[in-house]
Structure formats: structure tokens, C-alpha cells
Design a protein around this motif. Structure first.
Motif, PDB file in Angstrom:
ATOM      1  N   LEU A  23       0.826  -1.202   0.000  1.00  0.00           N
ATOM      2  CA  LEU A  23       0.000   0.000   0.000  1.00  0.00           C
ATOM      3  C   LEU A  23       0.864   1.257   0.000  1.00  0.00           C
ATOM      4  O   LEU A  23       1.809   1.338   0.782  1.00  0.00           O
ATOM      5  CB  LEU A  23      -0.845   0.050   1.277  1.00  0.00           C
ATOM      6  N   PRO A  24       0.537   2.245  -0.857  1.00  0.00           N
ATOM      7  CA  PRO A  24       1.240   3.527  -0.738  1.00  0.00           C
ATOM      8  C   PRO A  24       0.981   4.106   0.658  1.00  0.00           C
ATOM      9  O   PRO A  24      -0.097   3.897   1.216  1.00  0.00           O
ATOM     10  CB  PRO A  24       0.568   4.401  -1.805  1.00  0.00           C
ATOM     11  N   GLN A  26       0.269   7.020   1.697  1.00  0.00           N
ATOM     12  CA  GLN A  26      -0.908   7.895   1.812  1.00  0.00           C
ATOM     13  C   GLN A  26      -2.185   7.091   1.893  1.00  0.00           C
ATOM     14  O   GLN A  26      -3.108   7.435   2.630  1.00  0.00           O
ATOM     15  CB  GLN A  26      -0.982   8.851   0.609  1.00  0.00           C
ATOM     16  N   ALA A  27      -2.261   5.999   1.107  1.00  0.00           N
ATOM     17  CA  ALA A  27      -3.471   5.164   1.130  1.00  0.00           C
ATOM     18  C   ALA A  27      -3.585   4.443   2.464  1.00  0.00           C
ATOM     19  O   ALA A  27      -4.682   4.318   3.030  1.00  0.00           O
ATOM     20  CB  ALA A  27      -3.429   4.157  -0.018  1.00  0.00           C
ATOM     21  N   CYS A 166      -8.979   0.068   0.375  1.00  0.00           N
ATOM     22  CA  CYS A 166      -7.517   0.077   0.237  1.00  0.00           C
ATOM     23  C   CYS A 166      -7.005  -1.151  -0.522  1.00  0.00           C
ATOM     24  O   CYS A 166      -5.832  -1.501  -0.408  1.00  0.00           O
ATOM     25  CB  CYS A 166      -6.816   0.307   1.564  1.00  0.00           C
ATOM     26  N   ARG A 167      -7.884  -1.730  -1.326  1.00  0.00           N
ATOM     27  CA  ARG A 167      -7.511  -2.784  -2.275  1.00  0.00           C
ATOM     28  C   ARG A 167      -6.838  -3.995  -1.618  1.00  0.00           C
ATOM     29  O   ARG A 167      -5.869  -4.559  -2.147  1.00  0.00           O
ATOM     30  CB  ARG A 167      -6.578  -2.233  -3.354  1.00  0.00           C
ATOM     31  N   ILE A 202      -9.064   7.492  -1.325  1.00  0.00           N
ATOM     32  CA  ILE A 202      -7.929   6.688  -1.792  1.00  0.00           C
ATOM     33  C   ILE A 202      -7.806   6.773  -3.317  1.00  0.00           C
ATOM     34  O   ILE A 202      -6.704   6.850  -3.860  1.00  0.00           O
ATOM     35  CB  ILE A 202      -8.041   5.240  -1.278  1.00  0.00           C
ATOM     36  N   ARG A 203      -8.943   6.806  -4.009  1.00  0.00           N
ATOM     37  CA  ARG A 203      -8.888   6.973  -5.470  1.00  0.00           C
ATOM     38  C   ARG A 203      -8.201   8.293  -5.823  1.00  0.00           C
ATOM     39  O   ARG A 203      -7.392   8.366  -6.738  1.00  0.00           O
ATOM     40  CB  ARG A 203     -10.297   6.925  -6.079  1.00  0.00           C
ATOM     41  N   ILE A 205      -6.035   9.923  -3.943  1.00  0.00           N
ATOM     42  CA  ILE A 205      -4.607   9.792  -3.614  1.00  0.00           C
ATOM     43  C   ILE A 205      -3.884   9.069  -4.756  1.00  0.00           C
ATOM     44  O   ILE A 205      -2.832   9.494  -5.229  1.00  0.00           O
ATOM     45  CB  ILE A 205      -4.422   9.009  -2.295  1.00  0.00           C
ATOM     46  N   GLU A 206      -4.478   7.957  -5.201  1.00  0.00           N
ATOM     47  CA  GLU A 206      -3.835   7.171  -6.263  1.00  0.00           C
ATOM     48  C   GLU A 206      -3.715   7.983  -7.546  1.00  0.00           C
ATOM     49  O   GLU A 206      -2.714   7.899  -8.249  1.00  0.00           O
ATOM     50  CB  GLU A 206      -4.626   5.889  -6.503  1.00  0.00           C
ATOM     51  N   LEU A 209      -0.906  10.396  -7.094  1.00  0.00           N
ATOM     52  CA  LEU A 209       0.396   9.711  -7.183  1.00  0.00           C
ATOM     53  C   LEU A 209       0.740   9.316  -8.610  1.00  0.00           C
ATOM     54  O   LEU A 209       1.910   9.194  -8.968  1.00  0.00           O
ATOM     55  CB  LEU A 209       0.395   8.455  -6.296  1.00  0.00           C
ATOM     56  N   SER A 210      -0.304   9.115  -9.423  1.00  0.00           N
ATOM     57  CA  SER A 210      -0.050   8.682 -10.802  1.00  0.00           C
ATOM     58  C   SER A 210       0.308   9.856 -11.714  1.00  0.00           C
ATOM     59  O   SER A 210       0.851   9.669 -12.789  1.00  0.00           O
ATOM     60  CB  SER A 210      -1.282   7.960 -11.366  1.00  0.00           C
TER      61      SER A 210
END
Lengths: 215, 112
Positions: A23-24, A26-27, A166-167, A202-203, A205-206, A209-210
Motif C-alpha cells: 500500500l502507498p 498515503q493510502a 484500500c484494495r 484513496i482513489r 490519492i492514487e 500519485l499517478s
């Protein structure tokens, strides 16, 4: 009994390495914040709807981290959204929630702490599992919730919602089980409003990050 | 929050008035659990006077639905005001219990 944050840490931990790797940060911090808010919700200290969150009972819970967050929330503006609080908590409390979750799991005999030095200088802590009992119990409970058809216990619905945000569901189900559980995961995750807000955070954040990779 | 109900054997028509939030949830949970314990296995929830529902209120409905379904019973919700209907839709509650435009439709379905 483990807290939501402790259960997430236990499921997110890489068994061999004894650290959370997938997990990143932040997530993970967002997930820790959501876990504590959900715990406070189930203890009837805070209440949420689709638009806002408010403190409804300031009586301490006896859990240090929950009480620290509850104190912070007491000064909250009633119009602050759930997303605002998830972001604020991720910045202010998540590191401490994570630390206390590891401490709690060590105290409860689930993990043991190993202290190392990274490059002989930087302190590095690892947390291998001391026994598999709690991990197996949490995993079995969630598998039943995800693969069964009955309405699960509220705590399990909340945990599914957190893990989905958080996948971490692939830590619970095998690859060939995931497709047939897809609709059930979506159904259970939707039942919890904090889980929905957390998934959105979280979406975001991701996505953030992308961005450097897209540029 | 006020919960009133009328009973006809296993069928109960339950009317929830006011706000179903964290303050009201413990009392609501107790009343609905008592109703279940008293043998209600078909519960039609009349939401026409329900003004607000929060996540604590949703948990009360979830808990009752779990009990009723585990006992092989029926539960339905009807007559919701728009602001409550919105929350019920956001949380996807129609996937665990049927939601109707009127309380009468919910009663008919529960009556079987």
C-alpha cells in the motif's frame, strides 16, 4: 478483540518481510483514519450522513488513539464533510494510529517486534506474525461474508468496506474467487458511508500519485 | 424519534417518525429487537414520517433485516421522504430489502 485498524494492519502485513509493502503510505494513512472513524461510529461517539460528520458523545472510550481523535473532532465545524475529516486525520493522526496498531498487535500476542538497522544507521522495525490464529480467524470471517449470501455482521461489513477501499480484498480471496465475489464486494462496501468516502479519498490519492508518471 | 407498530400475527407494520440518528439508534434497536423477539417475522417499515437517517440509523435497519432474513422472514420499506430515500439509495439498501414508493406496497409484499 482486534480494532479495525489492527485488523487492517494484520491483513496488509507481508508475512515474510513483516512490513506493509503493497500500500502507498498515503493510502495506508487514509485507511487508518477511516478505521478509527468507523470504530468511533460503532461506539456511537460520532455519526455521519452523506454530507457531514458530527460528534454526538464525547465520553472517552478508554482506547488512547480513539480518544485522541475524538478530542480533535470535538472542535469540528458541523459543516465539515467526511472527506475533510479523513484527509485531516490522515495528516494529523494516521502515523500514530499505525504505530499504536502495531503496538496493540504486539501486546495482544499476534505480532512480535524486531528492531533492525537499515544501512547500519536508520532504525527499521519489522513485525513478523507470532501466531496465525487471529489472521486465520479474521480471514475466515471475511471469506464467509464475501462468499456467503447471508447479511454479515455490521463489523464485518465495515471491514470489507475498508479493505475494499484500500484494495486488500485479494489478501482474503484467491484469484479465481475474486470475479464471482465482485458484485458482493460492491454491495457490502456500499452499505457503509465512511467506507464510500474512504474509497473516494484513496482513489484521489492514487490519481495524485499517478500524475508524475503521466507527465 | 417515535416508533409505533400494529401487529397481525407474524406481520408488523412499523411506523418510524422523526430522526433515526445516533441519539435515537439505541432505543430504536431495542424496540425493533423486542418486536422480533415477540415473533414478528414479516416487517413492513413505514418511512413516510421519517425525516432523517444517518449511518447509525442505517445500522439499525441493517441489524433488523439480518435477523428477519436469518429467520426466513420478510422485510420491506416504503413511503420514504426524498431526503431519506436519497441516503437509502446512496447506501444501496435496496440490495438487501425491497424499497417501495408507499408503505402500503411494503405492507402488501410482507403480507405475502
Amino acid at each position: 478483540m482486534l480494532t479495525f485498524a489492527e485488523e487492517i494492519v494484520l491483513l496488509a502485513l507481508d508475512e515474510k518481510e513483516g512490513v506493509i509493502t503493497e500500500l502507498p503510505h498515503q493510502a495506508l494513512h487514509a485507511a487508518m483514519s477511516g478505521a478509527v472513524l468507523m470504530e468511533l461510529c460503532l461506539l456511537n461517539r460520532v455519526d455521519v450522513d452523506a454530507k457531514q460528520m458530527k460528534v454526538v458523545d464525547t465520553t472517552p472510550t478508554g482506547e488512547p488513539i480513539l480518544d485522541a481523535v475524538l478530542k480533535d473532532l470535538q472542535g469540528s465545524h458541523p459543516e465539515h464533510t467526511l472527506a475533510y475529516w479523513l484527509n485531516r486525520m490522515a495528516g494529523h493522526h494516521a502515523h500514530e494510529i499505525l504505530r499504536l496498531s502495531f503496538t496493540g498487535l504486539v501486546r495482544k500476542g499476534v505480532l512480535r517486534e524486531e528492531k533492525h538497522r537499515f544501512l547500519w544507521v536508520f532504525p527499521d522495525r519489522r513485525y513478523p506474525r507470532l501466531n496465525d490464529r487471529e489472521f486465520i480467524e479474521v480471514r475466515a470471517r471475511l471469506r464467509q461474508a464475501l462468499l456467503g449470501t447471508d447479511i454479515p455482521e455490521v463489523r464485518d461489513i465495515v471491514l470489507v468496506s475498508l479493505l475494499n477501499a484500500c484494495r486488500l480484498i485479494p489478501r482474503i480471496l484467491a484469484d479465481d474467487e475474486l470475479p464471482r465475489a465482485h458484485a458482493r464486494i460492491a454491495q457490502l462496501s456500499r452499505l457503509d458511508l465512511i467506507g464510500q468516502a474512504l474509497a473516494q479519498s484513496i482513489r484521489e490519492i492514487e490519481f495524485a500519485l499517478s500524475l508524475p508518471m503521466m507527465l | 424519534m417515535i416508533i409505533t407498530h400494529t401487529r397481525q400475527d407474524a406481520l408488523a407494520l412499523v411506523r418510524i417518525e422523526g430522526r433515526l440518528d445516533a441519539a435515537a439508534a439505541p432505543a430504536a434497536e431495542k424496540q425493533l429487537t423486542d418486536l422480533f423477539a415477540a415473533g414478528a417475522r414479516a416487517v413492513a417499515l413505514d418511512g413516510s414520517a421519517l425525516e432523517y437517517i444517518s449511518s447509525a440509523g442505517l445500522r439499525v435497519l441493517l441489524s433488523l433485516t439480518k435477523k428477519i432474513k436469518a429467520a426466513g422472514g420478510r422485510i420491506a420499506l416504503g413511503g420514504l421522504q426524498p431526503q431519506v430515500k436519497e441516503i437509502i439509495e446512496i447506501a444501496g439498501f435496496s440490495s438487501i430489502m425491497p424499497v417501495f414508493a408507499s408503505a402500503e406496497e411494503a405492507r402488501r409484499v410482507c403480507a405475502g
